[in-house]
Design an enzyme around this catalytic site. Structure first.
Site, PDB file in Angstrom:
ATOM      1  N   THR A  73      32.002  80.596  44.448  1.00 24.16           N
ATOM      2  CA  THR A  73      31.196  80.320  43.249  1.00 24.16           C
ATOM      3  C   THR A  73      31.092  81.563  42.380  1.00 24.16           C
ATOM      4  O   THR A  73      31.286  81.509  41.163  1.00 24.16           O
ATOM      5  CB  THR A  73      29.785  79.829  43.659  1.00 24.16           C
ATOM      6  OG1 THR A  73      29.944  78.603  44.381  1.00 24.16           O
ATOM      7  CG2 THR A  73      28.894  79.612  42.451  1.00 24.16           C
ATOM      8  N   ASN A 152      38.949  69.765  45.871  1.00 18.82           N
ATOM      9  CA  ASN A 152      38.146  69.704  47.097  1.00 18.82           C
ATOM     10  C   ASN A 152      37.709  68.298  47.483  1.00 18.82           C
ATOM     11  O   ASN A 152      37.373  68.038  48.630  1.00 18.82           O
ATOM     12  CB  ASN A 152      36.909  70.595  46.950  1.00 18.82           C
ATOM     13  CG  ASN A 152      36.166  70.355  45.661  1.00 18.82           C
ATOM     14  OD1 ASN A 152      36.736  70.488  44.575  1.00 18.82           O
ATOM     15  ND2 ASN A 152      34.910  69.974  45.750  1.00 18.82           N
ATOM     16  N   CYS A 330      28.416  70.402  48.094  1.00 17.58           N
ATOM     17  CA  CYS A 330      27.429  71.175  47.351  1.00 17.58           C
ATOM     18  C   CYS A 330      26.670  70.276  46.380  1.00 17.58           C
ATOM     19  O   CYS A 330      25.593  70.624  45.931  1.00 17.58           O
ATOM     20  CB  CYS A 330      28.096  72.289  46.561  1.00 17.58           C
ATOM     21  SG  CYS A 330      29.636  72.846  47.222  1.00 17.58           S
TER      22      CYS A 330
END
Ligand SMILES: Cc1ncc(COP(=O)(O)O)c(C=O)c1O
Length: 384
Positions: A73, A152, A330
């Site tokens: 990130t 992802n 997330c």
């Protein structure tokens, strides 16, 4: 005691024993601050230097082009904000795809709020960008292009080398950033071949620690730093380096390199076995994203119609000890379906039932056999 079966490796991975050992040793024995001038500091600095060389070698780049960060990130934010702000005078147009990880996608949303002109490159229903459309979006004032390597959620693999070629053919090439968090140590990540200026990596996706990552930053490229502080990481990223985490990351890279062919073959075999088994057990199953062989070898995304993903995830975990992902980990607490599944135009009914299985070198055939039974029983229980 029942064996837990971990099938959520795109979310995070179990540390390899030798990684944990290297980190432990570093924390207990070589705990100096690499910026300190005394001998313990020098030992830590040596470890950091060796680790930087290790990551540099893995990317076939110079070690001075590796900036350690607190994870993927931060690497993505540093590349996007740091790159955009440093080049503001050259133009305020940026391009990214509609299926980026939130650490890229939301960074561009913030740039748009700050007045930047952001173009979103759409993807096909199986999650691939269109290079001709990219070419049409490029303008004289395009300063930054960010395209991920492996997605992802659905595992599509973007032609980043071709993107680099297109951008480099322009008279005034924009900065090119690639989020390679999901591909690092699984596929070849070669910034020079991609003609990328920046490439993001994360350690906890490769059996090392959370809170560690790196940004490849091409020599000569100027970034505005995000933090004010010391002169660590050549002044680009202030803050004492996480030496144990970095040492662990490079140990993971070393181990994975030795096993990479085996790992790919093993995951591919298990992925095919799982999908075939599930198709037989649950004929309604719907494969999301690319064809099985075209997606990244560790990711399988599918919808089990009629059972909400959260219920399936909880049921599999609590009743059978099988741990899978839904959308991106997330952001899975969000109410709306994932922006990635939206972007590929998936029917929202299917999107709500989307499960992501992601494999690692630690998964076995026996685990897959047990998982197929667990999926079948859990689906039956929840469908009623
Ligand atoms: C493609 C991609 N980019 C970036 C990240 C963020 O990495 P980190 O968790 O190290 O911040 C992730 C994590 O899920 C990811 O999958």
């Amino acid at each position: 005691m029942r064996e837990e079966i971990y099938l959520d490796n795109a979310s995070t991975t179990m540390a390899m024993p030798s990684v944990a050992e290297a980190m432990r040793d570093c924390m207990l024995n070589d705990y100096g601050n690499p910026s300190s001038q005394h001998s313990l500091g020098e030992i830590a600095a040596k470890k950091l230097k060796a680790a930087r060389e290790g990551i540099g070698n893995a990317l076939s780049v110079n070690s001075s082009e590796v900036v350690f960060t607190s994870g993927g990130t931060e690497a993505n934010n540093l590349a996007i904000f740091g790159g955009a702000y440093a080049r503001k005078k050259k133009g305020m147009h940026c391009i990214t795809s509609t299926i980026e990880h939130p650490s890229v996608f939301n960074a561009f949303k913030r740039l748009a709020k700050e007045g930047w002109d952001v173009s979103y490159l759409p993807v096909s229903s199986d999650g691939f960008i269109d290079l001709e459309r990219l070419s049409r979006l490029l303008r004289k004032d395009t300063t930054l292009v960010s395209i991920m390597h492996v997605n992802n959620e659905i595992g599509s693999i973007q032609p980043v080398k071709e993107v680099g070629k297109i951008l480099n053919g322009l008279q005034n090439p924009p900065l090119f950033h690639v989020d390679a968090v999901q591909s690092f140590c699984r596929y070849t990540v070669n910034p020079k071949e991609w003609q990328a200026h920046m490439v993001s990596l994360s350690a906890h996706k490769i059996h090392a620690s959370k809170g560690v990552g790196a940004l490849f930053l091409k020599k000569g490229v100027k970034l505005n730093s995000l933090f004010s502080g010391g002169a660590q990481e050549a002044g680009i990223r202030a803050g004492t380096e996480n030496v144990p985490g970095i040492v662990g990351m490079v140990e993971a890279v070393r181990c994975l390199k030795l096993k990479s062919d085996w790992n790919e073959l093993n995951c591919l075999r298990l992925k095919r076995m799982l999908f075939d088994g599930l198709t037989e057990a649950i004929p309604e199953i719907f494969l999301i994203g690319p064809k099985l062989e075209e997606s990244a070898y560790h990711i399988l995304s599918m919808s089990l119609p009629g059972v909400p993903a959260e219920a399936m995830q909880r049921g599999l975990s609590a009743w059978y000890g099988v741990h899978v992902g839904i959308g991106a980990a997330c952001s899975s607490k969000k109410k709306n379906a994932s922006h990635v599944l939206d972007a590929i135009g998936l029917d929202p009914k299917l999107a709500r039932c989307a499960i992501r299985v992601s494999l690692s070198q630690f998964n076995t055939e026996e685990q897959i056999t047990r998982s197929i039974i667990a999926f079948r029983e859990c689906y039956k229980r929840l469908l009623r």
